[in-house]
Design an enzyme around this catalytic site. Structure first.
Site, PDB file in Angstrom:
ATOM      1  N   ILE A   1      59.847  27.574 -31.047  1.00  0.00           N
ATOM      2  CA  ILE A   1      61.158  27.987 -30.562  1.00  0.00           C
ATOM      3  C   ILE A   1      62.203  27.139 -31.261  1.00  0.00           C
ATOM      4  O   ILE A   1      62.060  25.911 -31.351  1.00  0.00           O
ATOM      5  CB  ILE A   1      61.269  27.821 -29.039  1.00  0.00           C
ATOM      6  CG1 ILE A   1      60.186  28.639 -28.324  1.00  0.00           C
ATOM      7  CG2 ILE A   1      62.658  28.237 -28.549  1.00  0.00           C
ATOM      8  CD1 ILE A   1      60.159  28.440 -26.815  1.00  0.00           C
ATOM      9  N   CYS A   2      63.226  27.792 -31.785  1.00  0.00           N
ATOM     10  CA  CYS A   2      64.346  27.100 -32.421  1.00  0.00           C
ATOM     11  C   CYS A   2      63.825  26.227 -33.577  1.00  0.00           C
ATOM     12  O   CYS A   2      63.049  26.682 -34.401  1.00  0.00           O
ATOM     13  CB  CYS A   2      65.089  26.296 -31.361  1.00  0.00           C
ATOM     14  SG  CYS A   2      66.743  25.756 -31.826  1.00  0.00           S
ATOM     15  N   THR A   3      64.223  24.959 -33.625  1.00  0.00           N
ATOM     16  CA  THR A   3      63.821  24.102 -34.744  1.00  0.00           C
ATOM     17  C   THR A   3      62.401  23.566 -34.602  1.00  0.00           C
ATOM     18  O   THR A   3      61.958  22.766 -35.429  1.00  0.00           O
ATOM     19  CB  THR A   3      64.795  22.938 -34.921  1.00  0.00           C
ATOM     20  OG1 THR A   3      64.866  22.189 -33.701  1.00  0.00           O
ATOM     21  CG2 THR A   3      66.186  23.439 -35.296  1.00  0.00           C
TER      22      THR A   3
ATOM     23  N   ALA B   1      64.218  32.068 -33.059  1.00  0.00           N
ATOM     24  CA  ALA B   1      65.513  31.427 -33.286  1.00  0.00           C
ATOM     25  C   ALA B   1      65.842  30.509 -32.099  1.00  0.00           C
ATOM     26  O   ALA B   1      64.965  29.834 -31.576  1.00  0.00           O
ATOM     27  CB  ALA B   1      66.571  32.497 -33.503  1.00  0.00           C
TER      28      ALA B   1
END
Length: 337
Positions: free
Chosen positions: A126-128, A179
């Site tokens: 998730i995300c970074t 993202a």
């Protein structure tokens, strides 16, 4: 816009994955940790009500883990929990992630991820959190996404990864990336849908009060996610269309419903949803077809008529393109359960 997601449903789908490990590190975003527990933890067998997943929090070393908020969390498990996981989700820890480089991951953690990848387990970020998978070399030669604010750095740091900064999530089979935080919800629902079908995923979304399905190929950054007070919106025509999926609907009809010109409607629709009106409509029809395949014994011809595709051939083409398998294979997988 093309879809970036490919479901794991089909004749080759594996048995339901039951153990989910959330791998947290110092600086973890509590919301991302919580959403994984909330979504997978609330998934239930629709017939028995039994939980479908066991969710565990683990860390490189068990114990106290700092978050990016003003409180710590306790990770009961260490990396040994990965050995028994069917799915591992890596949430973001911004203070660590964007400093990662190829081969710079903690050796013990990298070995654990590689050992996991060598099994039939599924890895997701998730995300970074995608920086962790990339630093371990697990995204080399694959498509991936991350938060749009970090995508340029990600692309420079990991040139062997094909970065798609315009989508909510990317499903590359056993390695998935998403993202920002809200896209993590979409990715978790996508995995639940791939494991147990649209009806289970829809019930999880209903319990959590979130949209049941946003395609991975939807735009990551939408310019008008919330309608301005008093401003024109396409919400009314979208709600109207959902009650008429069995009928032919034209762009002119949708635009007229919101008293807009076709050109204005097209622009406003993309601003609000990240999709063109016709792409959005086709995906709503596919979602409805999924429900009917799971919940009824209707023939494919009847489902095609009830979802507005008109013919079984048209339904099969759209279903294969969006879901990745035929309607028959999808029904064989999920209707049987």
């Amino acid at each position: 816009m093309r879809s970036a997601a490919r479901t794991g449903a089909g004749a080759e789908v594996e048995a339901a994955r039951s153990t989910v490990a959330v791998l947290v590190r110092d600086g973890v975003l509590p919301m991302e940790l919580g959403l994984v527990h909330q979504l997978f933890g609330s998934a239930r067998d629709l017939a028995t009500g039994d939980p479908l997943y066991e969710v565990r929090t683990c860390a490189p070393r068990p114990g106290r883990v700092r978050t990016d908020a003003d409180f710590p969390i306790h990770a009961e498990h260490g990396l040994e929990a990965l050995e028994h996981a069917h799915t591992v989700v890596v949430p973001a820890a911004h203070e660590l992630d964007e400093n990662l480089r190829p081969g710079a991951l903690d050796g013990e953690l990298e070995r654990a991820l590689h050992a996991l990848h060598a099994t039939r387990a599924r890895l997701a970020s998730i995300c970074t959190g995608s920086f962790v998978l990339a630093a371990a070399g697990l995204l080399d030669g694959r498509r991936a996404t991350t938060h749009w604010m970090s995508s340029a750095l990600f692309a420079r740091t990991f040139p062997s990864v094909t970065v798609d900064e315009d989508v909510l999530y990317v499903d590359e089979g056993r390695v998935l990336t998403s993202a920002g935080e809200a896209a993590g919800i979409d990715l978790c629902l996508h995995m639940i849908r791939a494991d147990h079908g649209a009806a289970v995923a829809a019930e999880v979304a209903r319990r959590t009060v979130v949209p049941p399905h946003r395609e991975g190929g939807q735009a990551q950054y939408i310019r008008r996610p919330v309608e301005e007070r008093g401003g024109a919106s396409t919400a009314a025509s979208r709600a109207w269309a959902l009650t008429r999926l069995d009928r032919p609907l034209t762009l002119a009809e949708l635009a007229a419903r919101d008293a807009m010109s076709i050109r204005t409607y097209n622009r406003r629709f993309r601003d609000e949803t990240g999709l063109t009106p016709m792409t959005w409509l086709a995906r709503q029809r596919v979602d409805r077809a999924r429900e009917l395949l799971e919940r009824t014994d209707h023939t494919v011809d009847r489902i095609a008529a009830e979802t507005g595709f008109g013919t079984a051939v048209s339904l099969r083409q759209h279903f294969q393109r969006v879901v990745g398998v035929s309607p028959g294979a999808y029904r064989a997988t999920f209707r049987g359960r």
